[in-house]
Design an enzyme around this catalytic site. Structure first.
Site, PDB file in Angstrom:
ATOM      1  N   GLU A  29       0.814  -1.212   0.000  1.00  0.00           N
ATOM      2  CA  GLU A  29       0.000   0.000   0.000  1.00  0.00           C
ATOM      3  C   GLU A  29       0.855   1.273   0.000  1.00  0.00           C
ATOM      4  OE1 GLU A  29      -4.041  -1.617   2.174  1.00  0.00           O
ATOM      5  OE2 GLU A  29      -2.297  -1.236   3.419  1.00  0.00           O
ATOM      6  N   GLY A  89     -12.784  -3.911   1.636  1.00  0.00           N
ATOM      7  CA  GLY A  89     -13.874  -4.716   1.088  1.00  0.00           C
ATOM      8  C   GLY A  89     -15.101  -3.825   0.886  1.00  0.00           C
ATOM      9  N   ILE A 138     -13.248  -9.424   6.804  1.00  0.00           N
ATOM     10  CA  ILE A 138     -14.648  -9.830   6.612  1.00  0.00           C
ATOM     11  C   ILE A 138     -14.775 -10.641   5.320  1.00  0.00           C
ATOM     12  CG2 ILE A 138     -17.038  -9.040   6.454  1.00  0.00           C
ATOM     13  CD1 ILE A 138     -15.576  -8.356   9.146  1.00  0.00           C
ATOM     14  N   MET A 163      -9.362  -2.512   8.221  1.00  0.00           N
ATOM     15  CA  MET A 163      -8.897  -2.859   9.564  1.00  0.00           C
ATOM     16  C   MET A 163      -8.096  -1.758  10.267  1.00  0.00           C
ATOM     17  SD  MET A 163      -7.955  -6.854   8.745  1.00  0.00           S
ATOM     18  CE  MET A 163      -7.639  -7.310  10.435  1.00  0.00           C
ATOM     19  N   GLU A 164      -8.059  -0.560   9.688  1.00  0.00           N
ATOM     20  CA  GLU A 164      -7.245   0.508  10.310  1.00  0.00           C
ATOM     21  C   GLU A 164      -7.899   1.890  10.335  1.00  0.00           C
ATOM     22  OE1 GLU A 164      -5.960  -1.227   7.589  1.00  0.00           O
ATOM     23  OE2 GLU A 164      -4.917  -2.748   8.785  1.00  0.00           O
ATOM     24  N   ASP A 192     -12.139  -6.432  -2.797  1.00  0.00           N
ATOM     25  CA  ASP A 192     -13.028  -7.604  -2.680  1.00  0.00           C
ATOM     26  C   ASP A 192     -14.395  -7.130  -2.186  1.00  0.00           C
ATOM     27  OD1 ASP A 192     -11.096  -7.534  -0.056  1.00  0.00           O
ATOM     28  OD2 ASP A 192     -13.161  -7.968   0.482  1.00  0.00           O
TER      29      ASP A 192
END
Ligand code: ADE
Length: 232
Positions: free
Chosen positions: A13, A79, A156, A176-177, A200
């Site tokens: 990233e 996601g 997820i 997640m951040e 995704d």
């Protein structure tokens, strides 16, 4: 003085941004390597935080304390939580919240951290609007959406869990951040924006899609950040 902290959770990233910046100094703190220098003529500090909310919050606090950044941008993948938001598209945060916080027993709404004073941490409007306009220039083939980013310490990949998050939080994407970065930036009064490209659909197809699309998605988000820098 303007100094932009740029956080990616994973190397892919931030690797494109790191390779293009002119590095003046490297500093290690909390097992993270902070690169100070310039990118597109703008003062930046670029760092890989590691995955998850604790790493991201630590990283944000270090950017505020040690580097005294004026703005924070989180770039990466996520996601999708909406049918119309496809793999490759970009979500720019309006705000961000923790989908895995539950203190309803003491009267707080699901997702709200007690005593912080808000459920969702608002992103800086100037940064968010700039991200949207730059995206239309840099990635004209990609759709860009402005909405809520929701974060938790879980990948997820289950339709039922995804539906629970959609029903409760009205999120546009899940990762997640972002909420921890938003939370820490909010407490430090530093303007922030989260920019995420979709890798995704956060359902049963995510396990297959994520490894296939993460690299291209991460590159979209990083290209956008690079383009924004001189305009901040
Ligand atoms: N980052 C990218 N895709 C994700 C997902 N499905 N869940 C959590 N974080 C993600």
């Amino acid at each position: 003085m303007k100094k932009i902290g740029i956080i990616g959770a994973m190397e892919l990233e931030v690797e494109a941004l790191k390779s293009k910046m002119s590095i003046r100094n490297k500093k290690e703190k909390a097992s993270m390597e902070f690169l100070e220098g310039t990118l597109q003529g703008t003062e930046v500090v670029i760092v890989r935080s590691g995955i998850g909310k604790v790493n991201a919050a630590l990283c944000t606090q270090i950017l505020c304390d040690l580097f005294e950044v004026s703005h924070i941008i989180n770039t990466g993948v996520a996601g999708s939580l909406k049918k119309e938001i496809d793999i490759g598209d970009i979500v720019v945060s309006v705000d961000a919240l923790h989908h895995d916080v539950d203190v309803r027993i003491f009267g707080y709404p699901l997702g709200e951290v007690p005593q912080v004073g808000c459920l969702a941490f608002p992103a800086d409007e100037h940064l968010a609007n700039l991200a949207v306009s730059c995206c239309k220039e840099v990635n004209p083939d990609i759709q860009v959406y402005q909405g809520r980013v929701v974060s938790g310490d879980q990948f997820i990949s289950d339709k039922q869990v995804k539906d629970h998050i959609i029903d409760n939080f009205q999120g546009f994407c899940v990762e997640m951040e972002g909420a921890s970065i938003a939370h820490a930036a909010y407490l430090n009064h530093v303007p922030f924006v989260v920019i995420r490209a979709i890798s995704d659909k956060a359902d049963d197809s995510a396990e297959m899609d994520y490894p296939t699309f993460e690299k291209a998605a991460a590159a979209h988000s990083a290209a956008l950040v690079e383009h924004m820098l001189p305009l901040i």
